[in-house]
Structure formats: structure tokens, C-alpha cells
Write an enzyme that holds these catalytic residues in place. Sequence first.
Site, PDB file in Angstrom:
ATOM      1  CG  HIS A 167       5.539  18.034  45.346  1.00 35.20           C
ATOM      2  ND1 HIS A 167       5.334  17.071  44.261  1.00 35.20           N
ATOM      3  CD2 HIS A 167       4.226  18.381  45.920  1.00 35.20           C
ATOM      4  CE1 HIS A 167       4.403  16.917  44.336  1.00 35.20           C
ATOM      5  NE2 HIS A 167       3.398  17.240  45.352  1.00 35.20           N
ATOM      6  CG  ASP A 196       0.123  11.329  49.550  1.00 30.05           C
ATOM      7  OD1 ASP A 196       1.241  10.241  49.532  1.00 30.05           O
ATOM      8  OD2 ASP A 196      -0.082  11.857  48.764  1.00 30.05           O
ATOM      9  CB  CYS A 230      -2.875  10.607  46.676  1.00 29.91           C
ATOM     10  SG  CYS A 230      -2.162  12.188  45.749  1.00 29.91           S
ATOM     11  CG  ASP A 282       2.362  14.849  47.510  1.00 27.78           C
ATOM     12  OD1 ASP A 282       2.513  13.959  46.283  1.00 27.78           O
ATOM     13  OD2 ASP A 282       2.107  16.078  47.427  1.00 27.78           O
ATOM     14  CG  HIS A 311       6.313  20.003  41.733  1.00 26.99           C
ATOM     15  ND1 HIS A 311       5.093  19.828  41.472  1.00 26.99           N
ATOM     16  CD2 HIS A 311       7.111  18.920  41.565  1.00 26.99           C
ATOM     17  CE1 HIS A 311       4.954  18.467  40.935  1.00 26.99           C
ATOM     18  NE2 HIS A 311       6.121  17.855  40.780  1.00 26.99           N
ATOM     19  CG  HIS A 365       1.171  20.239  48.413  1.00 31.06           C
ATOM     20  ND1 HIS A 365       0.938  20.809  47.151  1.00 31.06           N
ATOM     21  CD2 HIS A 365       1.248  18.963  48.011  1.00 31.06           C
ATOM     22  CE1 HIS A 365       0.888  19.863  46.343  1.00 31.06           C
ATOM     23  NE2 HIS A 365       1.313  18.892  46.686  1.00 31.06           N
ATOM     24  CE  LYS A 420       1.908   9.804  46.432  1.00 32.36           C
ATOM     25  NZ  LYS A 420       1.344  11.434  46.135  1.00 32.36           N
TER      26      LYS A 420
HETATM   27  C1  VGL Z   1      -2.329  15.142  46.742  1.00 30.63           C
HETATM   28  C2  VGL Z   1      -2.983  16.801  45.667  1.00 30.63           C
HETATM   29  C3  VGL Z   1      -1.779  17.312  45.406  1.00 30.63           C
HETATM   30  C4  VGL Z   1      -2.935  14.195  47.672  1.00 30.63           C
HETATM   31  C5  VGL Z   1      -1.193  15.400  46.801  1.00 30.63           C
HETATM   32  O1  VGL Z   1      -2.235  13.303  48.389  1.00 30.63           O
HETATM   33  O2  VGL Z   1      -4.099  13.378  47.443  1.00 30.63           O
HETATM   34  N1  VGL Z   1      -3.364  16.244  46.265  1.00 30.63           N
HETATM   35  N2  VGL Z   1      -0.618  16.429  45.884  1.00 30.63           N
HETATM   36 ZN    ZN Z   2       1.411  17.061  45.829  1.00 33.32          ZN
END
Ligand code: VGL
Ligand code: ZN
Length: 207
Positions: free
Chosen positions: A53, A13, A156, A51, A57, A86, A111
Site C-alpha cells: 500500500h 503476504d 487474504c 501487500d 491508502h 500496514h 497488490k
Molecule cells: C490482509 C488485511 C489487510 C491480509 C491484508 O493479508 O490478510 N488483511 N491487508
Molecule cells: Zn492490506
Amino acid sequence: MKNGEKSALILIDIQNDFCPGGALAVPGGDEIVPLANRLMTRLPNTVLTQDWHGAGHLSFASSHEGKQPFETTELSYGPQVLWPDHCVQGTHGAEFHRDLDTDRAQLIVRKGFRREIDSYSAFYENDRKTSTGLAGYLKSRGIDTLYLAGLATDFCVAYSALDARREGFAVYLIEDGCRAIDMEGSLARMREEMRQAGVRFIDSTDI
Ligand code: VGL
Ligand code: ZN
């Protein structure tokens, strides 16, 4: 080269929304980009996660009446932290950091695209059952050792490391290649869980 062709770098990410100025900025998130690029030249295989979404979401606080970001709620699979909106598909925030050398990656795993389930881990969504397919991909390529870096260490990256151990991979977490959100002691807690699961903590200079 470490461990011949049987190892892979998994970069988690490294996206605009997790970098300073982004919707869910991780302190110093952008600092890891040059190191991530160097690591890709040192390891024989690279997978990126993204990431990804949809708007609305269920991990977004804005999808729940009266809830604020960083509060927790109960979803069908258990407790879920609520985040600012996000990494919405197709937005600038969801794009990789512009300096990340994405051309080197062999696979990009997206994801978190199911509205009802968040997915911290690169392997399993937050219900801990729905697979992203990544374990099968790596195993069918004969890869047994994973080096993890990216954002955020305590969400993550940590969930990916724990699932990777559960799937039987040797797992090295490259500490200087990660940055944490560190919400209410989450970093210390997840470090301890990873240690107990057999994740090994290394520095990029060890590779
Ligand atoms: C993440 C919170 C929500 C991450 C992703 O990449 O750590 N944290 N979505
Ligand atoms: Zn996320």
C-alpha cells in the site's frame, strides 16, 4: 511431486507487518515460515504475494476522520474493514519475513497499490473486477492446481482461494500453513464460504 509441473504454491503476504511485532500482527504469523520454506521445495512452482500500500491508502483507518482500526466503512465498491497502517511500500513492515526463502519464488505479485481500492485477493482487488494479472500468468503457464498458504486465513488467503475457484483452478488450502486474524467470527464464516466454493482443506503432510 504433486501433479507434475501443473501445480503451484501460492504463499500469501508472509510479511513483517502480519507477524508478531508488526502493525497488523496475525497471532502466530511467523510460525508458518519454516513450513512455507519446506513447501517451496516440494512443489514445482511458487508465487509470493506482497501487500503493498501507498501511504494514505483508503483501507487505513488513519485516512478517515474519526474512524478506528477494525471498524467498517463504505468505499465506492462496498463495505471495507479499516486497518491500522500496514505494509506501506518501502517500509520494513512491507518486507517479507527475513527467514522466508524468497529466492525460490518465480513471481511476486504486489497488490493493494491503488489508493482507492484494497486488494485482499491475489487475483482481484476488492471491487472484485480489477485484475492483478495472476490468473492469466498461471493459465498461460498451463498451471491448473493451486496450493495456498500464508496470512491471513480469513482475509487474504480466503479471498484468494475463492477467486481461484471462480477462475476454475483446483484449490487446496494448507491449513497448518495459515494463521487467521479471526475478527468477529470471520474465520468460521470464510471457511464455510470456501467449503461451499469447492476449496479443499488439507494438511501439509498430505503433500
Ligand atoms: C490482509 C488485511 C489487510 C491480509 C491484508 O493479508 O490478510 N488483511 N491487508
Ligand atoms: Zn492490506
